[in-house]
Write a protein that holds these residues in place. Structure first.
Motif: not given
Length: 373
Positions: A199-200, A48, A204-206, A20, A196-197, A86, A209, A43
């Motif tokens: 999740g963003m 983003t 829920e990005e973490r 990352r 990942k996209f 978001t 990941d 970013r």
């Protein structure tokens, strides 16, 4: 073998945790993706930018998304693209795989509309539709636009297709369309990395990941095991649909997975990232002597050899059919479409076992099962 697998697992996990770190650029910080060739994520100050490359037109962008935190003020200088606030609170989702991923993230309650309900095998979705909490918006190719408007989604998630001619009335109702093109990636992990996209989008990005790090590590361990075992059996994939056989291209996710499993794939040198439509005669000439045949089907019962042959008499010319080395995946009785795109490690395990049937202590097959007479 155990020490080798543990060493590989630790190495891959440590490298996965470091992906990352992005490279700083004047116009933003680029998120370094390990596998995806279609996504780029940058970013910027206050938002983003996510670019989706067009998988059918080299050098072209299919869509640009600008993800702006819901509670933040709109940045003064935004790039050109579709703005999405978001985390997304309400989503209409047209595909079973993305419904499944959202429930995995714990965001099933954020799904307010679905399309092609008959193809979604997620009990929660059907329960909520029956209770009126999720709208059945009809077919994905011709959705009921009025129902979508009524549930007021923040986004509509759908799969784009080459030469589809656009999305009709959906493009007129001012709801962002998230074009889920991950199925056109050229490797299983590249496809899975799209989580990942997503999740963003849902905050829920973490979690995305962390989940991808597990998937990546597991896949790499299995791939290394297959490589150590050596070359396995030759494999033929899928079957006739109407008058053609849609053969996975050598650069497709399934074609790549067969190779990662150590199987010999007749179309390994093919450059297509999607499927190639071929007449049976061509398939027979190039892959008719494959030692094993795996295919997907949809039925309320497990198919037999006789039933398979009744669909197309030419199948009896295939070596794998004659040797009774055929494995079917009944998508009605498994979660193939719901799970495997974002858990390719689970599917790779099946492919390895099929390509190397003599491996001791194999885990049970998850999706494919050998046909009975």
């Amino acid at each position: 073998m155990r020490r080798l697998c543990l060493s590989i697992f630790v190495t891959v996990l440590l490298s996965s945790c470091g992906y990352r770190t992005g490279s700083s650029q004047e116009d933003g910080d680029t998120l370094r993706l390990r596998y995806s060739t279609l996504l780029s994520i940058v970013r910027h100050n206050g938002y983003t930018e996510v670019n989706v490359r067009n998988p059918w037109k080299e050098g072209k962008i299919l869509h640009t998304y600008l993800l702006v935190p819901r509670e933040a003020e709109m940045p003064d200088h935004l790039s050109h693209g579709t703005i999405i606030r978001t985390p997304v609170e309400r989503a209409a989702i047209f595909t079973t795989v993305h419904c499944s991923l959202m429930t995995t993230f714990g965001h099933g309650e954020n799904i307010v509309g679905v399309a092609d309900l008959q193809y979604i095998k997620i009990p929660y979705i059907h329960e909520q539709v029956q209770k009126g909490r999720i709208a059945d918006c009809g077919g994905g190719l011709s959705p009921i636009v009025e129902k979508i408007i009524d549930v007021k989604p923040d986004i509509i998630m759908l799969s784009p297709f080459e030469n589809s001619g656009g999305y009709g009335k959906l493009e007129e109702i001012d709801i962002p369309l998230v074009e889920c093109a991950e199925y056109m990636e050229n490797s299983p992990l590249a496809r899975a990395e799209w989580m990942k996209f997503y999740g963003m989008l849902f905050g829920e990005e973490r979690q995305a990941d962390s989940l991808f790090a597990v998937v990546d590590s597991s896949y790499q361990v299995l791939k290394a095991q297959a490589k150590q075992i050596g070359v396995g059996r030759s494999v033929l994939i899928d079957k006739m649909v109407g008058s053609v056989w849609y053969v996975p291209g050598g650069k497709s996710t399934i074609g790549q997975m067969a190779q990662d499993a150590g199987a010999r794939y007749p179309w390994a040198d093919d450059e297509h990232s999607g499927s190639v439509s071929l007449p049976f005669e061509v398939v027979l000439e190039k892959g008719g002597d494959a030692e094993v045949w795996v295919y997907r089907y949809s039925s309320d019962h497990t198919q037999s050899y006789q039933e398979l042959l009744s669909e197309y008499r030419g199948y009896n010319q295939l070596q794998a059919f004659a040797d009774r080395q055929v494995y079917g995946c009944n998508v009605e009785q498994s979660l193939f479409y719901e799970e495997s795109p974002f858990r390719p490690d689970w599917l790779l395990s099946d492919f390895i076992q099929i390509a190397h049937p003599d491996i001791p202590n194999n885990a049970p097959l998850r999706y494919y099962h050998k046909l009975n007479e």
